[in-house]
Design an enzyme around this catalytic site. Structure first.
Site, short mmCIF file in Angstrom:
data_model
loop_
_atom_site.label_atom_id
_atom_site.label_comp_id
_atom_site.label_asym_id
_atom_site.label_seq_id
_atom_site.Cartn_x
_atom_site.Cartn_y
_atom_site.Cartn_z
CE LYS A 145 -2.77 -6.31 -4.66
NZ LYS A 145 -3.20 -5.58 -3.45
CD GLU A 188 -1.59 7.53 -13.78
OE1 GLU A 188 -1.10 8.53 -13.22
OE2 GLU A 188 -1.99 7.55 -14.95
CB CYS A 197 -0.59 10.40 -5.99
SG CYS A 197 -2.10 10.80 -6.87
CD GLU A 240 4.17 9.97 -2.60
OE1 GLU A 240 4.62 8.83 -2.71
OE2 GLU A 240 3.18 10.37 -3.23
P1 NAD Z 1 2.20 0.55 -2.72
O1 NAD Z 1 3.01 0.71 -3.96
O2 NAD Z 1 2.83 0.01 -1.53
O3 NAD Z 1 0.96 -0.39 -3.01
C1 NAD Z 1 0.08 -0.16 -4.08
C2 NAD Z 1 -0.56 -1.47 -4.48
O4 NAD Z 1 0.44 -2.34 -4.98
C3 NAD Z 1 -1.24 -2.22 -3.34
O5 NAD Z 1 -2.40 -2.82 -3.86
C4 NAD Z 1 -0.21 -3.28 -2.97
O6 NAD Z 1 -0.79 -4.42 -2.40
C5 NAD Z 1 0.41 -3.60 -4.31
N1 NAD Z 1 1.79 -4.09 -4.26
C6 NAD Z 1 2.74 -3.87 -3.31
N2 NAD Z 1 3.89 -4.50 -3.66
C7 NAD Z 1 3.67 -5.09 -4.86
C8 NAD Z 1 4.47 -5.87 -5.74
N3 NAD Z 1 5.74 -6.14 -5.46
N4 NAD Z 1 3.93 -6.30 -6.89
C9 NAD Z 1 2.66 -6.01 -7.19
N5 NAD Z 1 1.83 -5.31 -6.39
C10 NAD Z 1 2.34 -4.85 -5.24
O7 NAD Z 1 1.56 1.96 -2.49
P2 NAD Z 1 0.54 2.39 -1.35
O8 NAD Z 1 1.34 2.65 -0.12
O9 NAD Z 1 -0.60 1.45 -1.26
O10 NAD Z 1 -0.04 3.74 -1.96
C11 NAD Z 1 0.56 4.93 -1.83
C12 NAD Z 1 1.30 5.32 -3.10
O11 NAD Z 1 0.40 5.37 -4.21
C13 NAD Z 1 1.89 6.67 -2.99
O12 NAD Z 1 3.21 6.67 -3.43
C14 NAD Z 1 1.01 7.51 -3.92
O13 NAD Z 1 1.65 8.64 -4.42
C15 NAD Z 1 0.63 6.55 -4.97
N6 NAD Z 1 -0.57 6.98 -5.70
C16 NAD Z 1 -0.43 7.45 -6.98
C17 NAD Z 1 -1.53 7.90 -7.68
C18 NAD Z 1 -1.41 8.44 -9.08
O14 NAD Z 1 -2.42 8.51 -9.78
N7 NAD Z 1 -0.24 8.80 -9.54
C19 NAD Z 1 -2.79 7.86 -7.09
C20 NAD Z 1 -2.89 7.39 -5.78
C21 NAD Z 1 -1.76 6.94 -5.10
#
Ligand code: NAD
Length: 788
Positions: free
Chosen positions: A192, A266, A300, A397
């Site tokens: 997804k 991650e 990230c 962050e």
């Molecule tokens: P998010 O956690 O809000 O969403 C990430 C994904 O999870 C989206 O696809 C979202 O639809 C889904 N999601 C949201 N709530 C969910 C739930 N309750 N159950 C299952 N899926 C759910 O994060 P974001 O705002 O989209 O992305 C930014 C974050 O991602 C930042 O914190 C960043 O640091 C992190 N990130 C980490 C890495 C890494 O490799 N460590 C890489 C890129 C981004």
């Protein structure tokens, strides 16, 4: 106007990337059927859709069908159906498919880049030169892993159907990091994308159709948290791979507790960018531009905390400001643009709120005097100085173009400040003295450290975090492990031990003269509550008493384990010698331990003696491995080497089984110690005297105080205290299913690494090997560039 004046007056002419092909693709696709399930393009069962927009204008690019629970059901069913055939293909056959995907992506490289910039807002230079080439490399690199899997990972099999959930900041790259290793290992996928950025995943699904990916092997469903949660909770999924915020990562850890699903997370970061006074300051400024303003800081591993040595702080900040003034803010499709818009208004509002709050808490926030485009979600690059370590801009962050700055005086202070965060994803170290940089890198609690560089990634080098930045790695060998089923054979289901009561004629106090204490910080200590537990033989005879450990005792044991620096800092050879010595001292007491095991388990003398001998052999094995389970050196396609270092996890809580009370305990404690971890052990509740008899063996074997701590008591209660303790980095539990599930669910405070037997025991005769050593280590990748 003379030539010099003309030169200075010259501005960049716009250099827009053509979007004709992307517009044609957008116009030609039916986004009402955007779910790619079992090789078909479908609308969602309940007909819902969502808009995806261009962040530079706010204009809708497409109305995309949204998956509901029924669609997730269909996608999982398709992946399950495709699994047996896909995982049974030869490595070569899977390699051909991965390679075909990589080649087909190469043919559509420019379209991918333009779509990514349109949907996410990232400058075209980044999507064209970084995101898309790295994504392609991931597939081509993993074609080789598919083919060599059988020889490189003998006896291993695919984890199964994997649910993959990714964020919006690197939509195509995160997809590649997830799908390539899954396909290489023979898993099938339900992925997804994030709701802000669905487009390149749709184009990728088209590529799968053309590259000969069998139907059902890759399923791509669109939607937001609801669709994500449906994937997480689906019982037909064997593994969840999630990239996103730490907040959602914790929700997923809790939701999957006790389900037996494999999990990799991650998550977010607050990475330090450390500039020592002997750094090449101009290079460090350029590095910083990449570190924090790459993708508008929505990265990230963004170097969002600048730590600069006091002696050069003023000069360095002045250089940074000058450079910030030259950053070009504008259209993502303009090849001159450095800073594009943030992904969405919600993200812009969040960044603004955090900057306001940071300023309210005392930070001085400076921005260059740039014009901001009239439309779109732009935020100017921002430099926050005077940031106290507790300021929200130093701790949270931001995920935007905001740099928090602090200064330090000494190397120790730099390390302390860098580690003063709940995250642990990445760090950059800038110094022209390689000795200093390589002295600092291992002290940083982060999964990736770049020396004189930043944001370098490669398919061959693992990427992932420590602490609340999540667990598991993506890329390289470590990344493949995440998609392979665990290798150790499972033993019988563990049932709650029947309480042993005193027989009527129990020979009260027969030969018993003392209550065994707890073993904390190298000393035998009374339990805090001053209560004890009677220990009975299977026939109900009183064998002795042990201390009834409590929350306070666990806390003391964790403090002692944390304070013990002598063990993690000892050389591996040194640790090996201590483990050999433990084995030697145990062997001197074989008969005594065999008698104790017989007494408490009812085992025949011969079997009990065999258990002691097997335990000694196991200690020998891990002593031998202490200086052999080493890291690797990668040679990525860059002028750099990457040192993949195996580091100890830290403080590991171990809940040992009742069955095989000595061999089970040794099989868990020895690998943890061999790799330099310190241990808080909760031994078998039915045979704890086997563990308390070890105190003397430990005392005679030169084990530093605090390296092993032993707290006897009720297994479930003590396991839960360990799970909730935020100073415990890892927790291994072999106990009943509900104790294992609780350990996973309650570990979310600091996202400690939890491994459990999921309610089953192990075959202790064979429970030895690399799997335990891997579990006892974190891989840190240190990138060291070379050349001018
Ligand atoms: P998010 O956690 O809000 O969403 C990430 C994904 O999870 C989206 O696809 C979202 O639809 C889904 N999601 C949201 N709530 C969910 C739930 N309750 N159950 C299952 N899926 C759910 O994060 P974001 O705002 O989209 O992305 C930014 C974050 O991602 C930042 O914190 C960043 O640091 C992190 N990130 C980490 C890495 C890494 O490799 N460590 C890489 C890129 C981004």
């Amino acid at each position: 106007m003379n030539i010099l004046e003309r030169y200075h007056a010259m501005d960049y002419a716009p250099a827009p990337e053509a979007r004709t092909e992307a517009d044609a693709w957008l116009a030609g696709r039916d986004f009402a059927k955007a779910l790619f399930i079992a090789g078909d393009w479908r609308a969602g069962f309940d007909g819902r859709s969502f808009d995806t927009a261009d962040p530079s204008t706010g204009k809708v690019l497409a109305k995309v069908s949204e998956a509901g629970a029924a669609d997730i059901e269909a996608a999982v069913a398709a992946a399950r159906k495709a699994l047996p055939k896909w995982s049974a293909l030869s490595g070569y056959e899977r390699a051909r498919v991965l390679y075909a995907i990589g080649r087909a992506m190469q043919r559509h490289q420019r379209l991918f880049a333009v779509l990514e910039s349109l949907d996410n807002g990232k400058p075209i230079r980044e999507s064209r030169d970084i995101d898309v080439p790295l994504a392609i490399r991931h597939f081509i690199h993993h074609a080789g892993w598919a083919q060599s899997l059988a020889s490189e990972f003998p006896g291993r099999r695919a984890a199964g159907v994997v649910g993959q959930i990714i964020p919006w900041n690197f939509p195509l790259l995160m997809l590649a990091w997830k799908i390539a290793p899954a396909l290489a290992t023979g898993c099938t996928v339900v992925l997804k994308p994030a709701e802000f950025t669905p487009l390149t995943a749709i184009l990728f699904a088209e590529i799968c159709e053309r590259a000969g990916v069998p139907r059902g092997v890759v399923n791509i469903v669109q939607g937001g948290p609801e669709a994500g949660a449906a994937i997480v909770n689906h019982p037909g999924i064997d593994k969840i791979a999630f990239t996103g915020s730490s907040e959602v990562g914790k929700i997923i850890r809790k939701a999957t507790a006790g389900s037996g699903k494999k999990l990799s997370l991650e998550l977010g970061g607050k990475s330090a960018f450390i500039v020592f006074e002997d750094a090449d300051l101009d290079s460090a400024v350029e590095g910083l531009v990449d570190g924090i303003w790459f993708n508008q800081g929505q990265v990230c591993c963004a170097g969002s905390r600048l730590l600069v040595q006091e002696s050069v702080a003023e000069a360095f900040i002045a250089k940074v400001k000058t450079r910030m003034s030259r950053l070009r803010v504008g259209s993502p499709l303009d090849k001159n643009t450095d800073i594009g818009p943030l992904v969405d208004r919600t993200q812009l509002d969040r960044v603004r709120r955090l900057v306001e709050e940071g300023a309210r808490q005392g930070a001085v926030c400076w921005q260059p005097d740039h014009e901001v485009p009239q439309t779109g979600y732009y935020h100017l690059p921002t430099l926050a100085t005077g940031v106290a370590p507790a300021n929200i801009l130093a701790q949270e962050e931001v995920f935007g173009p905001v740099l928090a700055t602090m200064s330090f005086r000494t190397t120790e202070e730099a390390v302390e400040l860098a580690n003063n965060t709940r995250y642990g994803l990445a760090a950059s170290v800038w110094s022209e003295t390689i000795n200093l940089a390589l002295h600092v890198a291992p002290q940083l609690e982060a999964g990736v450290v770049w020396v004189n560089g930043t944001n370098m990634f490669d398919a061959a080098c693992g990427f992932g975090g420590y602490r609340e930045s999540g667990f598991g790695r993506e890329g390289g060998r470590e990344g493949l492990e995440e998609y392979l089923a665990p290798s150790e054979p499972h033993g019988p289901v563990i049932k709650p031990a029947a309480p042993r009561a005193a027989a009527r004629d129990n020979g009260e106090a027969h030969g018993i003269d003392r209550t065994a204490k707890l073993f904390i910080g190298g000393k035998q200590v009374r339990p805090d509550g001053n209560y004890s537990l009677p220990v009975f033989t299977p026939k109900g005879k009183l064998a002795g008493e042990v201390g009834l450990g409590s929350r306070k005792d666990i806390r003391d044991a964790v403090s002692a384990a944390r304070a013990c620096k002598a063990w993690p800092e000892a050389t591996a050879y040194n640790r090996a010698q201590v483990l050999y010595y433990l084995a030697e001292n145990l062997s001197g007491r074989t008969e005594e331990f065999a008698a104790r095991i017989s007494e408490l388990t009812g085992a025949a003398h011969k079997a009990a003696k065999a258990e002691v001998e097997a335990s000694i052999e196991r200690l020998f094995w891990y002593a031998g491995m202490a200086d052999k389970f080493e890291g690797r050196v990668h040679q990525p396609p860059a002028r750099a080497v990457t040192l993949a270092l195996n580091e100890p996890v830290g403080v590991i809580g171990i809940v040992a089984p009742d069955e095989a009370p000595l061999l089970g305990l040794v099989s868990l404690v020895a690998p943890a110690l061999a790799m330099g971890n310190t241990v808080v052990l909760v031994p078998s509740a039915t045979a704890p005297l086997v563990a308390t008899d070890l105190y003397q063996v430990i005392e005679y074997s030169d084990v530093p105080a605090g390296a092993i701590n032993i707290v006897t008591g009720h297994t479930g209660e003590l396991a839960a205290v360990l799970a909730r303790h935020d100073d415990v980095d890892g927790l291994w539990v072999v106990a009943e299913a509900d104790i294992c599930a609780q350990a996973e669910a309650e570990s979310i405070g600091n996202l400690k690494r939890v491994w459990t037997g999921h309610g089953r025991s192990l075959d202790w005769q064979t429970a030895q090997g690399d799997a335990f050593l891997r579990r006892a280590t974190e891989v840190k990748n240190v990138w060291v560039p070379y050349g001018d």
